[in-house]
Scaffold this motif. Structure first.
Motif, short mmCIF file in Angstrom:
data_model
loop_
_atom_site.label_atom_id
_atom_site.label_comp_id
_atom_site.label_asym_id
_atom_site.label_seq_id
_atom_site.Cartn_x
_atom_site.Cartn_y
_atom_site.Cartn_z
N LEU A 1 40.23 34.83 40.64
CA LEU A 1 40.93 35.92 40.61
C LEU A 1 40.40 37.18 41.79
N HIS A 2 38.86 36.89 42.21
CA HIS A 2 38.42 37.75 43.21
C HIS A 2 39.15 37.83 44.40
N MET A 3 39.46 36.57 44.76
CA MET A 3 40.34 36.33 45.93
C MET A 3 41.90 36.77 45.63
N TYR A 4 42.33 36.04 44.67
CA TYR A 4 43.68 36.53 44.27
C TYR A 4 43.95 38.07 44.07
N ALA A 5 43.21 39.01 43.41
CA ALA A 5 43.47 40.27 43.15
C ALA A 5 43.04 41.18 44.29
#
Length: 388
Positions: free
Chosen positions: A35-39
Motif C-alpha cells: 500500500l505504500h506504493m499503491y497509496a
C-alpha cells in the motif's frame, strides 16, 4: 502472462507481460507494505508497468544449471528477500542487508547503504518484478525458494512467505522470551502474527493495541489482552497503570501511516515530516528500563519530536529492519507442517487473482472480508495442479 501492474497512485491494473519465469504461481496475497506504493507514499521509486507483490507460492517450472536444491515440479514458497548468500551480511545470516542484490543508488544516497533486493517493491529495492503474477522469475533460487510439501494448505504456505517470518523477526529483534510481558502496537496481519508467536515463545502476557474491534477480538481469541486506543486518551499511561514496571518488550507493527495526534497528522500533511512518531513515543514510554523495542511496521523517512532522551536514559535497546527471511527456515516450515503453529488465520478471504485490482482498493480501505488478508488464487492454482 497476466500480472498486477502499478500504473499510478491507487491504480493497479491486470496486464499482460512477457513470461520470464521459473515458478508458476498458484497463490499470492497483498501486503500492507504494498500500500505504500499503491497509496502514493513511495511513488518516486515506481515506474508505470512495474509488477507488484512479494508473497507467493507456486510450482517450479524450470531451473537453471546453477540451481541444486529445487527441481522442476517442486512446490515452493517464494521468499520476499533476494540475497546473494556470499557477501559479508549474508554470511552473518543478515539477508535483508545483502550488499549485492540491490543496485539502487537512490537508496544508498538516502541511507548511506543499500539493503537487499525485494520482489515487487519499487526500484529502491532493485526493481525486481513481483510475484503477484502468473509466473515469477526467482534469482538465487536455492536461497530464495523454500521447498514445501504438496499436502500443506496453501493459506499456511502463503502466510509463511512474508507475514510469519516478518513476525518472527520482530520477536527476535525484541528478544521475546519465556516470562516476558509484551506489548504490540497494531493488530493487522503482522501485529497479530507477532502476538501469537510471542505467546508461542512463552511470553507471560501480550497486550494487543489497536482501535479496530474486529481485530482486537481476533487477538483475544488466542490469548492476547486487547487494548482499544479509543478507550484511552494515553495508551502508554494505561499500560503503566496495569504494568508498573513497564513492558519487557514493546513491538511496533502499525507503520508510519498510523498517526494519532493532531500534531503529527498536520506535519505529515504539509510535508514537514515523512514518518509519524506517535506510536514509537508511546512504546518507549510504556517499555521498562533496560527493555527492548522492535520496529517492524516500516519507516522510511524522518520524524519530529522523537524522545531520544527518554530512549537513552531508560537504557532501552531499539532495533528495526526488514525480515531476514531465509534465516528462519526450515524452522518455521517445520512447526507449521508438524501442526505446532498455524499461521493461516491471517488469510480471512479468498478470491480469484483476476480480481487483484478490486482487492487492492478493498485492502487500502480496510474492507477485506474478515478484516485481514486476501489469498488470491491464479487460474493455475484453481486447476488443482499438484506438480508440473
Amino acid at each position: 502472462m497476466r500480472a498486477a501492474r502499478w500504473t499510478g497512485t491507487k491504480s493497479i491494473e491486470l496486464g499482460t507481460v512477457p513470461k520470464d519465469a521459473i515458478v508458476r504461481v498458484t497463490h499470492c496475497t497483498i501486503c500492507g507494505s504494498d500500500l505504500h506504493m499503491y497509496a502514493g507514499e513511495l511513488n518516486s521509486g515506481m515506474q508505470k508497468g512495474d509488477i507488484m507483490g512479494h508473497e507467493a507460492i507456486g510450482i517450479v517450472e524450470d531451473v537453471g544449471s546453477q540451481v541444486s536444491k529445487i527441481k522442476k515440479g517442486d512446490r515452493v514458497i517464494i521468499l520476499p528477500v533476494i540475497a546473494c548468500g556470499d557477501c559479508f551480511y549474508c554470511q552473518r545470516q543478515e539477508y535483508s542487508l545483502c550488499d549485492s542484490t540491490n543496485p539502487s543508488k537512490e537508496m544508498e544516497n538516502m541511507w548511506g547503504h543499500r539493503l537487499s533486493g525485494i520482489f515487487g517493491y519499487s526500484h529502491l529495492t532493485g526493481g525486481y518484478p513481483g510475484d503477484q503474477a502468473e509466473w515469477c522469475r526467482v534469482p538465487n533460487a536455492d536461497l530464495t525458494c523454500v521447498k514445501a510439501p504438496m499436502d500443506v494448505d496453501a493459506k499456511k504456505l502463503v502466510a509463511l512467505a512474508d507475514v510469519t517470518p516478518t513476525a518472527w523477526h520482530g520477536c527476535e529483534l525484541a528478544e521475546v522470551t519465556k516470562g516476558d510481558v509484551v506489548g504490540v502496537w497494531g493488530c493487522g496481519a503482522i501485529g497479530l502474527s507477532i502476538q501469537k508467536p510471542s505467546l508461542f515463545r512463552g511470553a507471560r502476557k501480550v497486550y494487543a493495541i489497536d482501535k479496530d474491534p474486529q481485530r482486537l477480538k481476533i487477538a483475544a481469541s488466542f490469548g492476547a489482552i486487547p487494548v482499544n486506543i479509543n478507550d484511552h486518551t494515553d495508551v502508554a499511561a494505561y499500560i503503566l497503570s496495569v504494568e508498573p514496571h513497564g513492558l519487557d518488550r514493546g513491538i511496533e507493527a502499525s507503520g508510519f501511516r498510523s498517526e494519532t495526534s493532531v500534531t503529527h497528522t498536520l506535519m505529515r500533511k504539509v510535508g514537514l515530516e515523512g514518518d509519524q512518531g506517535d506510536t514509537v513515543t508511546s512504546i518507549i514510554t510504556a517499555t521498562r528500563k533496560c527493555g527492548n523495542i522492535a520496529l517492524i511496521g516500516d519507516f522510511f523517512f524522518n520524524t519530529n519530536q522523537f524522545p531520544i532522551g527518554m530512549l537513552m536514559e531508560k537504557t532501552i535497546t531499539l532495533r528495526g529492519g526488514q525480515l531476514m527471511a531465509q534465516k528462519y527456515f526450515p524452522y518455521l516450515l517445520d512447526i507449521v507442517v508438524s501442526g505446532e503453529y498455524d499461521p493461516s488465520f491471517v488469510m480471512t478471504h479468498t478470491d480469484d487473482f483476476e480480481n487483484v485490482s478490486k482487492n487492492y482498493a478493498s485492502f487500502n480501505d480496510h474492507k477485506i472480508p474478515g478484516g485481514l488478508k486476501v489469498c488470491l488464487v491464479t487460474e493455475f492454482g484453481r486447476s488443482g495442479v499438484r506438480s508440473i
